[in-house]
Design a protein around this motif. Structure first.
Motif, PDB file in Angstrom:
ATOM      1  N   UNK A   1      10.202   9.155  -3.437  1.00  0.00           N
ATOM      2  CA  UNK A   1      11.018   8.793  -2.276  1.00  0.00           C
ATOM      3  C   UNK A   1      10.495   9.449  -1.006  1.00  0.00           C
ATOM      4  N   UNK A   2      10.075  10.708  -1.108  1.00  0.00           N
ATOM      5  CA  UNK A   2       9.507  11.374   0.068  1.00  0.00           C
ATOM      6  C   UNK A   2       8.189  10.718   0.479  1.00  0.00           C
ATOM      7  N   UNK A   3       7.403  10.302  -0.513  1.00  0.00           N
ATOM      8  CA  UNK A   3       6.116   9.675  -0.216  1.00  0.00           C
ATOM      9  C   UNK A   3       6.249   8.346   0.499  1.00  0.00           C
ATOM     10  N   UNK A   4       7.337   7.621   0.239  1.00  0.00           N
ATOM     11  CA  UNK A   4       7.529   6.331   0.906  1.00  0.00           C
ATOM     12  C   UNK A   4       7.664   6.485   2.425  1.00  0.00           C
ATOM     13  N   UNK A   5       8.214   7.610   2.863  1.00  0.00           N
ATOM     14  CA  UNK A   5       8.413   7.793   4.301  1.00  0.00           C
ATOM     15  C   UNK A   5       7.442   8.754   4.942  1.00  0.00           C
ATOM     16  N   UNK A   6       6.353   9.094   4.212  1.00  0.00           N
ATOM     17  CA  UNK A   6       5.418  10.081   4.751  1.00  0.00           C
ATOM     18  C   UNK A   6       4.656   9.520   5.957  1.00  0.00           C
ATOM     19  N   UNK A   7       4.441  10.378   6.962  1.00  0.00           N
ATOM     20  CA  UNK A   7       3.773   9.905   8.171  1.00  0.00           C
ATOM     21  C   UNK A   7       2.582  10.788   8.571  1.00  0.00           C
ATOM     22  N   UNK A   8       2.820  12.098   8.714  1.00  0.00           N
ATOM     23  CA  UNK A   8       1.820  12.983   9.321  1.00  0.00           C
ATOM     24  C   UNK A   8       0.519  13.005   8.525  1.00  0.00           C
ATOM     25  N   UNK A   9       0.610  13.260   7.217  1.00  0.00           N
ATOM     26  CA  UNK A   9      -0.603  13.406   6.412  1.00  0.00           C
ATOM     27  C   UNK A   9      -1.429  12.121   6.348  1.00  0.00           C
ATOM     28  N   UNK A  10      -0.833  10.948   6.066  1.00  0.00           N
ATOM     29  CA  UNK A  10      -1.662   9.726   6.082  1.00  0.00           C
ATOM     30  C   UNK A  10      -2.237   9.424   7.470  1.00  0.00           C
ATOM     31  N   UNK A  11      -1.470   9.759   8.523  1.00  0.00           N
ATOM     32  CA  UNK A  11      -1.941   9.464   9.881  1.00  0.00           C
ATOM     33  C   UNK A  11      -3.140  10.324  10.263  1.00  0.00           C
ATOM     34  N   UNK A  12      -3.202  11.577   9.748  1.00  0.00           N
ATOM     35  CA  UNK A  12      -4.278  12.493  10.143  1.00  0.00           C
ATOM     36  C   UNK A  12      -5.454  12.428   9.166  1.00  0.00           C
ATOM     37  N   UNK A  13      -5.162  12.401   7.869  1.00  0.00           N
ATOM     38  CA  UNK A  13      -6.234  12.440   6.871  1.00  0.00           C
ATOM     39  C   UNK A  13      -6.687  11.055   6.406  1.00  0.00           C
ATOM     40  N   UNK A  14      -5.927  10.014   6.760  1.00  0.00           N
ATOM     41  CA  UNK A  14      -6.269   8.672   6.293  1.00  0.00           C
ATOM     42  C   UNK A  14      -7.126   7.902   7.276  1.00  0.00           C
ATOM     43  N   UNK A  15      -7.591   6.738   6.816  1.00  0.00           N
ATOM     44  CA  UNK A  15      -8.383   5.856   7.659  1.00  0.00           C
ATOM     45  C   UNK A  15      -7.613   4.600   7.997  1.00  0.00           C
ATOM     46  N   UNK A  16      -8.302   3.595   8.549  1.00  0.00           N
ATOM     47  CA  UNK A  16      -7.624   2.345   8.916  1.00  0.00           C
ATOM     48  C   UNK A  16      -6.979   1.647   7.720  1.00  0.00           C
ATOM     49  N   UNK A  17      -7.520   1.842   6.530  1.00  0.00           N
ATOM     50  CA  UNK A  17      -6.960   1.185   5.354  1.00  0.00           C
ATOM     51  C   UNK A  17      -5.834   1.942   4.696  1.00  0.00           C
ATOM     52  N   UNK A  18      -5.405   3.033   5.287  1.00  0.00           N
ATOM     53  CA  UNK A  18      -4.348   3.854   4.694  1.00  0.00           C
ATOM     54  C   UNK A  18      -3.064   3.825   5.514  1.00  0.00           C
ATOM     55  N   UNK A  19      -2.829   2.732   6.220  1.00  0.00           N
ATOM     56  CA  UNK A  19      -1.606   2.662   7.023  1.00  0.00           C
ATOM     57  C   UNK A  19      -0.380   2.560   6.117  1.00  0.00           C
ATOM     58  N   UNK A  20       0.640   3.330   6.447  1.00  0.00           N
ATOM     59  CA  UNK A  20       1.897   3.305   5.702  1.00  0.00           C
ATOM     60  C   UNK A  20       2.990   2.660   6.564  1.00  0.00           C
TER      61      UNK A  20
ATOM     62  N   UNK B   1       0.825  -1.206   0.000  1.00  0.00           N
ATOM     63  CA  UNK B   1       0.000   0.000   0.000  1.00  0.00           C
ATOM     64  C   UNK B   1       0.861   1.260   0.000  1.00  0.00           C
ATOM     65  N   UNK B   2       1.965   1.215   0.742  1.00  0.00           N
ATOM     66  CA  UNK B   2       2.846   2.395   0.807  1.00  0.00           C
ATOM     67  C   UNK B   2       3.469   2.677  -0.553  1.00  0.00           C
ATOM     68  N   UNK B   3       3.944   1.625  -1.223  1.00  0.00           N
ATOM     69  CA  UNK B   3       4.567   1.821  -2.539  1.00  0.00           C
ATOM     70  C   UNK B   3       3.527   2.333  -3.550  1.00  0.00           C
ATOM     71  N   UNK B   4       2.324   1.739  -3.541  1.00  0.00           N
ATOM     72  CA  UNK B   4       1.266   2.181  -4.466  1.00  0.00           C
ATOM     73  C   UNK B   4       0.878   3.627  -4.176  1.00  0.00           C
ATOM     74  N   UNK B   5       0.745   3.965  -2.894  1.00  0.00           N
ATOM     75  CA  UNK B   5       0.409   5.345  -2.521  1.00  0.00           C
ATOM     76  C   UNK B   5       1.479   6.318  -2.993  1.00  0.00           C
ATOM     77  N   UNK B   6       2.756   5.976  -2.768  1.00  0.00           N
ATOM     78  CA  UNK B   6       3.845   6.869  -3.187  1.00  0.00           C
ATOM     79  C   UNK B   6       3.861   7.035  -4.703  1.00  0.00           C
ATOM     80  N   UNK B   7       3.617   5.939  -5.435  1.00  0.00           N
ATOM     81  CA  UNK B   7       3.607   6.021  -6.899  1.00  0.00           C
ATOM     82  C   UNK B   7       2.450   6.881  -7.407  1.00  0.00           C
TER      83      UNK B   7
END
Length: 283
Positions: free
Chosen positions: A215-234, A66-72
């Motif tokens: 590359x920055x998207x692979x390590x993103x934390x704050x935005x997915x943690x606040x705006x995402x749901x249970x299915x958006x864990x990175x 999911x993290x790789x797909x999200x970053x892409x």
């Protein structure tokens, strides 16, 4: 021909100039990496138990995928938005270009946390975005834009847009405009000139922006943690969960090493198709 003492002195000077950089890399990167690898091998169940647990778990593998797909997807959307924006900025002159660049760079001076919380106010069911959609007649009921993939993509694209725009803008500003005149003089249509001349010569900037955002998207934390749901864990959220909730530091270190390995593998694959030196130079 240089004399031996002169050559030795030149080498000593070169070594002295490189010494601060070597020390910085050793202290700020190499030693922490060695400590991280050592920590990942310190599981009571065995040296490689943490690596095996992550690799054998379908849940953890899904988080990595999911993290790789999200970053892409974020890198693709960001690059698509950055290219026409960079072209518009590159065509401006004088104070208009300065104002446009200031608008591009200004968000970088604001905390990612503040910008992410601002999106909660904008994207909520009764927020300005939903009110605009309802008023325009595009939707009949408020759209769910928070705590799902849509919110994560909107927030990450907004945060990462300058990182894609600046390399593309650099490649466009170094583009020789006389090539467009030559193409026009030879009778090429504007769309042909774009596809055959302008886009290929600005492609290094596009690849640089895409790679940087990915590359920055692979390590993103704050935005997915606040705006995402249970299915958006990175992966970054998973590592945080290992450290703060489960207190399993070897597992967190192993996940970090796995993430680094994935990045190195993806960059190695990308280097077979794109010259990374040209991407970094972006000229």
């Amino acid at each position: 021909m240089r004399s031996a003492p002169h050559s030795l002195r030149a080498r000593l000077v070169t070594a002295a100039l490189l010494l601060p950089f070597v020390l910085f890399v050793a202290l700020a990167f190499a030693l922490p990496m060695l400590r991280l690898i050592e920590l990942s091998l310190s599981s009571p169940e065995g040296a490689f138990a943490s690596y095996i647990e992550i690799a054998s778990s379908s849940v953890y593998r899904a988080v990595f995928a999911n993290t790789v797909v999200l970053a892409l997807s974020v890198a693709a959307l960001t690059t698509l938005l950055a290219y026409p924006t960079a072209y518009m900025v590159s065509e401006l002159r004088g104070w208009k270009r300065s104002l446009a660049l200031w608008c591009v760079l200004f968000p970088l001076w604001i905390s990612v946390l503040v910008r992410t919380f601002s999106w909660i106010l904008l994207l909520e069911r009764n927020g300005p975005v939903n009110r605009l959609l309802l008023a325009s007649g595009l939707v009949d009921t408020p759209v769910s834009l928070l705590f799902n993939s849509a919110g994560v993509h909107i927030g990450m694209v907004q945060v990462l847009l300058p990182y894609a725009l600046l390399p593309i803008l650099t490649s466009m500003r170094t583009f020789d405009g006389r090539l467009l005149l030559a193409s026009d003089a030879l009778g090429a249509r504007p769309i042909t000139t774009f596809w055959r001349v302008y886009l290929p010569l600005t492609l290094p900037g596009v690849m640089a922006g895409f790679t940087l955002v990915f590359l920055l998207g692979l390590g993103f934390y704050i935005t997915p943690a606040i705006l995402g749901g249970p299915g958006n864990m990175t992966i970054a959220m998973l590592i945080d969960q290992f450290v703060t909730e489960r207190l399993v530091w070897p597992l967190a270190a192993a996940a970090s090493v796995w993430l680094l390995a994935v990045i190195v593998l993806l960059m190695a694959v990308a280097s077979r198709f794109v010259g990374l030196v040209n991407v970094v130079a972006a000229r």
